[in-house]
Scaffold this motif. Structure first.
Motif, PDB file in Angstrom:
ATOM      1  N   VAL A 222     -44.491  14.091  15.577  1.00 11.50           N
ATOM      2  CA  VAL A 222     -44.406  14.798  16.799  1.00 11.50           C
ATOM      3  C   VAL A 222     -44.498  16.368  16.754  1.00 11.50           C
ATOM      4  O   VAL A 222     -43.573  17.804  16.486  1.00 11.50           O
ATOM      5  N   ALA A 223     -45.073  17.591  17.874  1.00 11.59           N
ATOM      6  CA  ALA A 223     -44.933  19.085  17.813  1.00 11.59           C
ATOM      7  C   ALA A 223     -44.441  19.315  18.835  1.00 11.59           C
ATOM      8  O   ALA A 223     -44.887  18.400  20.303  1.00 11.59           O
ATOM      9  N   VAL A 224     -43.036  20.470  19.291  1.00  3.92           N
ATOM     10  CA  VAL A 224     -42.745  20.645  20.351  1.00  3.92           C
ATOM     11  C   VAL A 224     -43.120  21.791  20.430  1.00  3.92           C
ATOM     12  O   VAL A 224     -43.352  22.710  20.077  1.00  3.92           O
ATOM     13  N   ALA A 225     -43.559  21.883  21.395  1.00  2.00           N
ATOM     14  CA  ALA A 225     -43.560  23.190  21.956  1.00  2.00           C
ATOM     15  C   ALA A 225     -43.035  24.303  22.570  1.00  2.00           C
ATOM     16  O   ALA A 225     -42.047  23.830  23.595  1.00  2.00           O
ATOM     17  N   GLY A 226     -42.496  25.826  22.781  1.00  2.00           N
ATOM     18  CA  GLY A 226     -42.321  26.518  22.740  1.00  2.00           C
ATOM     19  C   GLY A 226     -42.405  26.460  24.515  1.00  2.00           C
ATOM     20  O   GLY A 226     -43.637  26.623  25.066  1.00  2.00           O
ATOM     21  N   LEU A 227     -41.503  27.364  24.985  1.00  3.87           N
ATOM     22  CA  LEU A 227     -41.733  27.517  26.733  1.00  3.87           C
ATOM     23  C   LEU A 227     -42.065  29.216  26.908  1.00  3.87           C
ATOM     24  O   LEU A 227     -43.031  29.413  27.706  1.00  3.87           O
ATOM     25  N   ASN A 228     -41.248  30.338  25.963  1.00  4.10           N
ATOM     26  CA  ASN A 228     -42.057  31.204  25.902  1.00  4.10           C
ATOM     27  C   ASN A 228     -43.059  32.110  25.282  1.00  4.10           C
ATOM     28  O   ASN A 228     -43.258  31.265  23.976  1.00  4.10           O
ATOM     29  N   PRO A 229     -43.901  32.988  25.609  1.00  2.03           N
ATOM     30  CA  PRO A 229     -44.495  33.782  24.147  1.00  2.03           C
ATOM     31  C   PRO A 229     -44.362  33.161  23.310  1.00  2.03           C
ATOM     32  O   PRO A 229     -42.768  34.237  23.297  1.00  2.03           O
ATOM     33  N   HIS A 230     -44.284  32.813  21.737  1.00  4.70           N
ATOM     34  CA  HIS A 230     -44.928  33.266  20.630  1.00  4.70           C
ATOM     35  C   HIS A 230     -42.739  32.705  20.043  1.00  4.70           C
ATOM     36  O   HIS A 230     -42.717  32.462  20.074  1.00  4.70           O
ATOM     37  N   ALA A 231     -43.189  31.209  21.348  1.00  6.07           N
ATOM     38  CA  ALA A 231     -41.625  30.460  20.869  1.00  6.07           C
ATOM     39  C   ALA A 231     -40.563  31.552  20.827  1.00  6.07           C
ATOM     40  O   ALA A 231     -39.695  31.025  19.673  1.00  6.07           O
ATOM     41  N   GLY A 232     -40.587  32.210  22.234  1.00  5.81           N
ATOM     42  CA  GLY A 232     -39.887  33.222  22.025  1.00  5.81           C
ATOM     43  C   GLY A 232     -39.365  34.639  20.745  1.00  5.81           C
ATOM     44  O   GLY A 232     -38.146  35.273  21.066  1.00  5.81           O
ATOM     45  N   GLU A 233     -39.815  34.341  20.303  1.00  3.91           N
ATOM     46  CA  GLU A 233     -39.871  35.526  19.238  1.00  3.91           C
ATOM     47  C   GLU A 233     -38.303  35.744  18.641  1.00  3.91           C
ATOM     48  O   GLU A 233     -38.311  37.298  18.528  1.00  3.91           O
ATOM     49  N   GLY A 238     -37.089  35.625  25.386  1.00  6.55           N
ATOM     50  CA  GLY A 238     -36.141  34.506  26.032  1.00  6.55           C
ATOM     51  C   GLY A 238     -35.274  33.534  24.837  1.00  6.55           C
ATOM     52  O   GLY A 238     -35.801  33.625  23.754  1.00  6.55           O
ATOM     53  N   ARG A 239     -34.558  33.227  25.552  1.00  5.03           N
ATOM     54  CA  ARG A 239     -33.606  32.474  24.535  1.00  5.03           C
ATOM     55  C   ARG A 239     -33.074  30.749  24.692  1.00  5.03           C
ATOM     56  O   ARG A 239     -32.812  30.228  23.863  1.00  5.03           O
ATOM     57  N   GLU A 240     -34.561  30.238  25.476  1.00  7.13           N
ATOM     58  CA  GLU A 240     -35.174  29.278  25.624  1.00  7.13           C
ATOM     59  C   GLU A 240     -34.724  27.700  24.815  1.00  7.13           C
ATOM     60  O   GLU A 240     -34.363  26.985  24.086  1.00  7.13           O
ATOM     61  N   GLU A 241     -35.767  28.958  23.183  1.00  9.49           N
ATOM     62  CA  GLU A 241     -35.908  27.791  21.983  1.00  9.49           C
ATOM     63  C   GLU A 241     -34.696  27.678  21.856  1.00  9.49           C
ATOM     64  O   GLU A 241     -35.067  27.117  20.491  1.00  9.49           O
ATOM     65  N   ILE A 242     -33.981  29.318  21.678  1.00 10.19           N
ATOM     66  CA  ILE A 242     -32.347  28.558  21.136  1.00 10.19           C
ATOM     67  C   ILE A 242     -31.573  27.665  21.472  1.00 10.19           C
ATOM     68  O   ILE A 242     -31.092  27.065  20.629  1.00 10.19           O
ATOM     69  N   PRO A 262     -39.292  24.456  17.503  1.00 14.04           N
ATOM     70  CA  PRO A 262     -40.801  24.841  18.804  1.00 14.04           C
ATOM     71  C   PRO A 262     -41.898  25.929  17.974  1.00 14.04           C
ATOM     72  O   PRO A 262     -41.168  26.552  17.590  1.00 14.04           O
ATOM     73  N   HIS A 263     -43.221  25.208  18.500  1.00 16.86           N
ATOM     74  CA  HIS A 263     -43.956  26.074  18.253  1.00 16.86           C
ATOM     75  C   HIS A 263     -44.481  26.967  19.357  1.00 16.86           C
ATOM     76  O   HIS A 263     -44.123  26.711  20.353  1.00 16.86           O
ATOM     77  N   ALA A 264     -44.755  28.370  18.887  1.00 16.27           N
ATOM     78  CA  ALA A 264     -46.170  28.762  19.158  1.00 16.27           C
ATOM     79  C   ALA A 264     -46.890  28.307  20.834  1.00 16.27           C
ATOM     80  O   ALA A 264     -47.948  27.544  19.812  1.00 16.27           O
ATOM     81  N   PRO A 265     -46.607  28.467  22.119  1.00  8.89           N
ATOM     82  CA  PRO A 265     -47.405  26.849  23.064  1.00  8.89           C
ATOM     83  C   PRO A 265     -48.960  27.672  22.622  1.00  8.89           C
ATOM     84  O   PRO A 265     -49.570  26.965  23.646  1.00  8.89           O
ATOM     85  N   ASP A 266     -49.140  28.717  22.386  1.00 10.24           N
ATOM     86  CA  ASP A 266     -50.522  29.364  23.161  1.00 10.24           C
ATOM     87  C   ASP A 266     -51.328  28.182  21.275  1.00 10.24           C
ATOM     88  O   ASP A 266     -52.517  28.680  21.448  1.00 10.24           O
ATOM     89  N   THR A 267     -50.371  28.684  20.405  1.00 11.89           N
ATOM     90  CA  THR A 267     -51.312  27.600  19.273  1.00 11.89           C
ATOM     91  C   THR A 267     -51.526  26.274  19.060  1.00 11.89           C
ATOM     92  O   THR A 267     -52.749  25.083  17.897  1.00 11.89           O
ATOM     93  N   VAL A 268     -50.221  25.328  19.095  1.00  8.70           N
ATOM     94  CA  VAL A 268     -49.440  24.106  18.991  1.00  8.70           C
ATOM     95  C   VAL A 268     -50.570  22.945  20.120  1.00  8.70           C
ATOM     96  O   VAL A 268     -50.925  22.026  19.161  1.00  8.70           O
ATOM     97  N   PHE A 269     -51.124  23.625  20.675  1.00  8.78           N
ATOM     98  CA  PHE A 269     -52.371  23.026  21.125  1.00  8.78           C
ATOM     99  C   PHE A 269     -53.952  22.235  20.548  1.00  8.78           C
ATOM    100  O   PHE A 269     -54.350  21.211  19.567  1.00  8.78           O
ATOM    101  N   ALA A 282     -44.498  18.788  25.501  1.00  8.84           N
ATOM    102  CA  ALA A 282     -44.508  19.984  25.806  1.00  8.84           C
ATOM    103  C   ALA A 282     -44.209  20.168  27.330  1.00  8.84           C
ATOM    104  O   ALA A 282     -43.674  19.712  28.148  1.00  8.84           O
ATOM    105  N   MET A 283     -43.273  21.601  27.310  1.00 12.34           N
ATOM    106  CA  MET A 283     -42.026  22.043  28.673  1.00 12.34           C
ATOM    107  C   MET A 283     -42.483  21.561  30.104  1.00 12.34           C
ATOM    108  O   MET A 283     -41.155  21.220  30.709  1.00 12.34           O
TER     109      MET A 283
END
Length: 344
Positions: A222-233, A238-242, A262-269, A282-283
């Motif tokens: 199971v991979a979990v996508a982040g919410l923010n660009p680059h999973a929040g960096e 953004g702090r949702e990932e943390i 969380p994985h970067a949402p622009d590449t996890v799929f 996905a979030m």
């Protein structure tokens, strides 16, 4: 697909103003053996119109496909060869205009869903496959639920005698090479952001893992996508990932789930499609559905996870713009039927 089963799958007709009846008719034309496994919960007149619409060319066995009204579900196996078994599951006083939103169509679609859900919940059917509905039509019909998922959750909870909150469900969209499960579904984007909590993410992971284990995976990845660009960096974006996603992932991992993120949402799929993961959490609705629909709308399947029965659906809408033309493809509906057959 050729072996009869004593308990059928129910396919609800969907919105009679859309392509639902047509794709059902075309599915039976392409796979006559469905007659031994599927019953349509719908409107006899609407299905008769769909059979006429999908007939083409010189007379043939497929064009001669007939409709057989079934009085009781247990009689579906006695339908004569070359017939589509249909149970009158709604009340329509007249055929609805094609391609238009109407309360009559929305009410009929909801009645067919309710009939199919009760058939499965009572053990008279083995799974429910739902043809597309129109959310605006449901609304003008006074239906309190915005879509299939919420409606079926409420019906199942009522049947079990529990509050809806005690029967959490999730939407999974799948196409060849990619499956994604959503933390939230038919809500505004603002509400979707508010739904990204440790509890909601953890529950989604658990429901996802349980579903895949039931369907033959020993330890689904199971991979979990982040919410923010680059999973929040690391909190820069953004702090949702943390604060929400990482704690849920860690808690699920501690419980034995093979989960990462969380994985970067622009590449996890893309990584999932390449084989790195079995499913992506996905979030929110569009984050998960856009890649699935881009990759395989015609073969896409919508599955509701967490219900006490199997429910699948084609991954497309009512297509009002082509309703009545006979152009609609049954491919996604057939994929949904195949998924229901495989799960039961």
């Amino acid at each position: 697909m050729s072996t009869a089963h004593p308990i059928p799958i129910v396919v609800s007709m969907g919105d009679p103003a859309g392509i639902g009846p047509e794709i059902i008719a075309r599915a039976f034309r392409e796979r006559p053996a469905l007659q031994q496994q599927v019953v349509v919960a719908g409107d006899v007149a609407a299905m008769q119109r769909a059979l006429r619409t999908t007939a083409s060319g010189p007379a043939s066995a497929a064009d001669a496909l007939m409709l057989a009204e079934v009085e009781v579900l247990s009689a579906f196996g006695t339908v004569p060869p070359g017939c589509v078994p249909v149970i009158q599951a709604c009340s329509l006083l007249r055929p609805v205009p094609l391609g238009r939103v109407s309360a009559e169509a929305g009410r009929a679609a909801a009645d067919c869903i309710r009939w199919g859900a009760q058939a499965v919940l009572s053990g008279k059917a083995r799974a429910l496959v739902t043809a597309p509905i129109h959310k605006e039509a449901l609304a003008v019909a006074g239906v309190d639920h915005p879509g299939h998922t919420e409606m079926l959750q409420a019906l199942a909870a009522s049947h079990l005698g529990v509050p809806v909150s005690e029967l959490p469900v999730r939407m999974m969209l799948s196409c060849p090479g990619l499956s994604t499960v959503l933390v939230s579904i038919h809500v505004s984007l603002r509400q979707a952001l508010e739904a990204v909590t440790p509890e909601q993410v953890l529950e989604t992971i658990r429901i996802t893992d349980a579903h895949f284990r039931r369907t033959g995976f020993d330890a689904p990845r199971v991979a979990v996508a982040g919410l923010n660009p680059h999973a929040g960096e690391g909190g820069l974006f953004g702090r949702e990932e943390i604060e929400a996603i990482t704690p849920a992932v860690e808690q699920a991992r501690a419980a034995g789930v093979l989960v990462s993120g969380p994985h970067a949402p622009d590449t996890v799929f893309m990584r999932a499609r390449q084989g790195a993961f079995d499913v992506v959490v996905a979030m929110y609705h569009d984050q998960g559905l856009i890649p699935v629909k881009l990759l395989g709308l015609e073969h896409g399947v919508n599955t509701t996870l967490g219900l006490p029965f199997v429910r699948t659906s084609p991954d497309h809408g009512t297509a009002f713009d082509i309703a009545g033309t006979g152009q609609a493809s049954p491919t996604s509906l057939l994929a949904a039927i195949d998924a229901a057959l495989a799960a039961t």
